[in-house]
Design a protein around this motif. Structure first.
Motif, short mmCIF file in Angstrom:
data_model
loop_
_atom_site.label_atom_id
_atom_site.label_comp_id
_atom_site.label_asym_id
_atom_site.label_seq_id
_atom_site.Cartn_x
_atom_site.Cartn_y
_atom_site.Cartn_z
N GLU A 69 68.94 -28.84 43.23
CA GLU A 69 70.03 -28.51 44.15
C GLU A 69 70.25 -27.01 44.24
N VAL A 70 70.18 -26.35 43.10
CA VAL A 70 70.54 -24.94 43.02
C VAL A 70 69.33 -24.04 43.24
N ASN A 71 68.16 -24.46 42.81
CA ASN A 71 66.92 -23.70 42.94
C ASN A 71 67.03 -22.36 42.23
N ALA A 72 67.50 -22.41 40.99
CA ALA A 72 67.68 -21.19 40.22
C ALA A 72 66.47 -20.90 39.33
N ILE A 73 65.97 -21.93 38.64
CA ILE A 73 64.78 -21.78 37.79
C ILE A 73 63.57 -22.24 38.59
N VAL A 74 62.68 -21.31 38.88
CA VAL A 74 61.59 -21.60 39.82
C VAL A 74 60.26 -21.87 39.13
N THR A 75 60.11 -21.44 37.90
CA THR A 75 58.96 -21.80 37.08
C THR A 75 59.51 -22.33 35.76
N LEU A 76 59.32 -23.62 35.54
CA LEU A 76 59.86 -24.27 34.34
C LEU A 76 58.80 -24.28 33.25
N THR A 77 59.21 -23.94 32.04
CA THR A 77 58.28 -23.92 30.90
C THR A 77 58.75 -24.91 29.84
N ALA A 78 58.87 -26.17 30.26
CA ALA A 78 59.44 -27.20 29.38
C ALA A 78 58.60 -27.40 28.12
N ASP A 79 57.28 -27.52 28.28
CA ASP A 79 56.44 -27.76 27.11
C ASP A 79 56.49 -26.59 26.14
N LEU A 80 56.47 -25.39 26.68
CA LEU A 80 56.55 -24.20 25.83
C LEU A 80 57.89 -24.16 25.11
N ALA A 81 58.97 -24.48 25.82
CA ALA A 81 60.30 -24.46 25.21
C ALA A 81 60.39 -25.44 24.05
N LEU A 82 59.89 -26.64 24.25
CA LEU A 82 59.95 -27.65 23.19
C LEU A 82 59.08 -27.25 22.00
N ALA A 83 57.91 -26.67 22.28
CA ALA A 83 57.05 -26.22 21.19
C ALA A 83 57.71 -25.10 20.39
N VAL A 86 62.93 -21.21 28.62
CA VAL A 86 62.83 -22.45 29.40
C VAL A 86 62.27 -22.21 30.80
N GLY A 87 62.17 -20.96 31.24
CA GLY A 87 61.59 -20.72 32.55
C GLY A 87 61.92 -19.36 33.12
N LYS A 88 61.60 -19.21 34.41
CA LYS A 88 61.81 -17.98 35.15
C LYS A 88 62.84 -18.22 36.26
N THR A 89 63.69 -17.22 36.51
CA THR A 89 64.75 -17.38 37.50
C THR A 89 64.40 -16.66 38.80
N ASN A 90 64.88 -17.21 39.90
CA ASN A 90 64.52 -16.74 41.23
C ASN A 90 65.08 -15.36 41.54
N THR A 91 64.36 -14.64 42.40
CA THR A 91 64.75 -13.30 42.81
C THR A 91 64.19 -13.05 44.21
N PRO A 92 64.84 -12.21 45.02
CA PRO A 92 64.20 -11.81 46.28
C PRO A 92 62.96 -10.98 46.00
N GLU A 93 62.15 -10.81 47.00
CA GLU A 93 60.88 -10.12 46.85
C GLU A 93 61.07 -8.74 46.20
N PHE A 94 60.45 -8.55 45.04
CA PHE A 94 60.54 -7.32 44.27
C PHE A 94 62.00 -6.92 44.01
N GLY A 95 62.88 -7.90 43.98
CA GLY A 95 64.30 -7.63 43.71
C GLY A 95 65.00 -6.90 44.83
N THR A 96 64.48 -7.00 46.05
CA THR A 96 64.99 -6.22 47.17
C THR A 96 66.12 -6.95 47.88
N GLY A 97 67.35 -6.60 47.54
CA GLY A 97 68.50 -7.15 48.24
C GLY A 97 69.42 -7.96 47.35
N SER A 98 70.65 -8.12 47.81
CA SER A 98 71.66 -8.86 47.05
C SER A 98 71.85 -10.27 47.59
#
Length: 468
Positions: free
Chosen positions: A43-57, A123-135
């Motif tokens: 719904e929120v689309n905040a975490i765009v690359t999830l690292t579930a297996d790595l987190a559990l390990a 647990v993962g990576k969070t979304n950002t605009p391209e190269f952090g360009t913009g609010s």
């Protein structure tokens, strides 16, 4: 909306106490957050690359180490997500760009190394605009991040994925970065805390812009205490930055003193005449009364920071040409392309004038802080806007000339070399979050956190959860 006592909405400090008292394990804590991500993450689309297996390990290894009496550090077992601008070894890092959609860094950024060494669980990576360009957090790789308090609204940017993840209970800790407000604006939009530290407090290692001081890395969390906890780990000297501050993070590890009685607080409702949406103005206008009730000496001031406009735009444009001028123009988005073109128009005379303006402003504001401990002002000039709107085009009846202008209340502060925090201040009649900005003199990061902590305790706005 209301308060929640779910495990994933506890503060990081509370989670740490449960871990240390063996009431929960790092594995159980990771599993609780991964379930939360599964429930509301799409719904929120905040975490765009999830690292579930790595987190559990990682969590299981931490539990095994804890059973042998070995605790890795102050973040032992605490879940964290890193901004998709922050390099993570072996984990996709796209920078929100089509050019890097499948990019996997070979090495971790400094903040990742420090957090992992302190026991944090990624647990993962969070979304950002391209190269952090913009609010406003939207890109061609992952789409837009939505505001948890109203999914039709923007989560802000460029650390919008981090702010939305925190507000949604997906993680208790996140990193971010800030050139023109990217730690503060999304914190304001999502009812969480973001600290832009004094440049050099959290060192960077840039191969192209090592001397550039407008962009900084910093912590985000749901509480000021948690932000200070993360600061205690990620701050500290590193020789990779030529202006790294030669202090470790130990000052941020101690409990924050909530006593602000006698502190001198300057309040500026518009930083010298900036247009501010009446809904935002009404919320931030309550801040002086709160601080005065805590015993601070509050005075409204007429502070004109308008000379920061030209300085910021010139130095930002130069940076974009330096960092991204070599990328193919047809492979970057319009905001990046516009910034690069602005950089091509910068002249030696323009750079000289920007340095003169910034130097004069630094000296003037330094003198201003001889009379005050902190400056309080709006973070953003507007509340969260529609998510399908690229940027704010009008503020309080005033047309904005481009996609940057609506964030002057944040990026003017970036020019000052000062620490600044966004802390929840309340809600508009529609239930949209509004933060207030607490700004200190350069190197007074701890003072900023103390005042933010006192304000947070007195208001409780940060405990209001989104209707997810």
């Amino acid at each position: 909306m209301g308060e929640s006592t779910e495990l994933f909405y506890l503060s990081a400090l509370e989670m740490r106490e449960l871990l240390r008292s063996r009431q929960i394990s790092a594995t159980e804590l990771a599993e609780a957050h991964l379930r939360r991500i599964d429930e509301v993450g799409r719904e929120v689309n905040a975490i765009v690359t999830l690292t579930a297996d790595l987190a559990l390990a990682q969590a299981r290894q931490l539990d095994e180490d804890a059973a042998r009496g070995h605790w890795h550090g102050p973040l032992h077992g605490l879940p964290i997500a890193y901004k998709d601008l922050t390099d993570t070894a072996g984990v996709r890092t796209t920078y929100g760009s089509r050019l890097f959609a499948d990019h996997v860094p070979a090495a971790d950024a400094l903040v990742v190394r420090r957090a992992r060494a302190a026991g944090a669980v990624m647990v993962g990576k969070t979304n950002t605009p391209e190269f952090g360009t913009g609010s406003h957090t939207v890109n061609e790789v992952f789409g837009a991040t939505r505001n948890p308090y109203d999914l039709s609204r923007s989560a802000g940017g460029s650390s919008g994925g981090a702010a939305a993840a925190l507000a949604s209970g997906l993680v208790p800790l996140a990193d971010g970065s800030d050139m023109g407000g990217s730690l503060r604006n999304p914190a304001s939009f999502c009812n969480v805390v973001g600290l832009r530290p004094t440049p050099g407090r959290v060192p960077d290692a840039s191969p192209t812009s090592a001397w550039f001081t407008l962009g900084v890395a910093g912590p985000m969390a749901r509480t000021v205490g948690d932000a200070a906890l993360l600061m205690s780990v990620i701050s500290g000297f590193a020789p990779t930055s030529p202006f790294a501050i030669r202090e470790d993070g130990s000052a941020f590890a101690a409990p924050l003193d909530p006593d602000v009685s006698g502190l001198r607080v300057a309040f500026s409702p518009d930083l010298g005449g900036l247009p501010v949406d009446p809904r935002t103005a009404a919320v931030t206008a309550r801040a002086p009364e709160v601080l005065a009730g805590l015993g601070a000496k509050v005075e409204q001031v007429d502070l004109d920071l308008s000379s920061a406009e030209e300085a910021f735009r010139t130095l930002r444009a130069w940076h974009y040409l330096n960092a991204f001028g070599g990328l193919p123009a047809d492979m970057v988005g319009p905001n990046v392309a516009w910034n690069v073109e602005q950089g091509r128009a910068v002249t030696a005379a323009g750079l000289a004038r920007a340095e003169q303006l910034r130097s004069a402003l630094f000296q003037r504001v330094n003198a201003f802080f001889d009379g005050y401990d902190v400056l309080v002002a709006p973070v953003s000039q507007v509340p969260p806007f529609p998510v399908d709107q690229p940027y704010v085009t009008e503020v309080a009846g005033t047309r904005m000339p481009d996609y940057l202008a609506w964030m002057r209340s944040a990026y003017w502060i970036s020019v000052l070399h000062a620490p600044a925090a966004s802390v929840p201040c309340g809600f508009t009649p529609e239930g949209l979050p509004v933060g207030v900005q607490i700004i200190g003199r350069p190197w007074a990061d701890l003072t900023v956190l103390r005042v933010a902590h006192a304000f947070e305790r007195a208001t409780g706005h940060g405990g209001v959860r989104p209707p997810l």
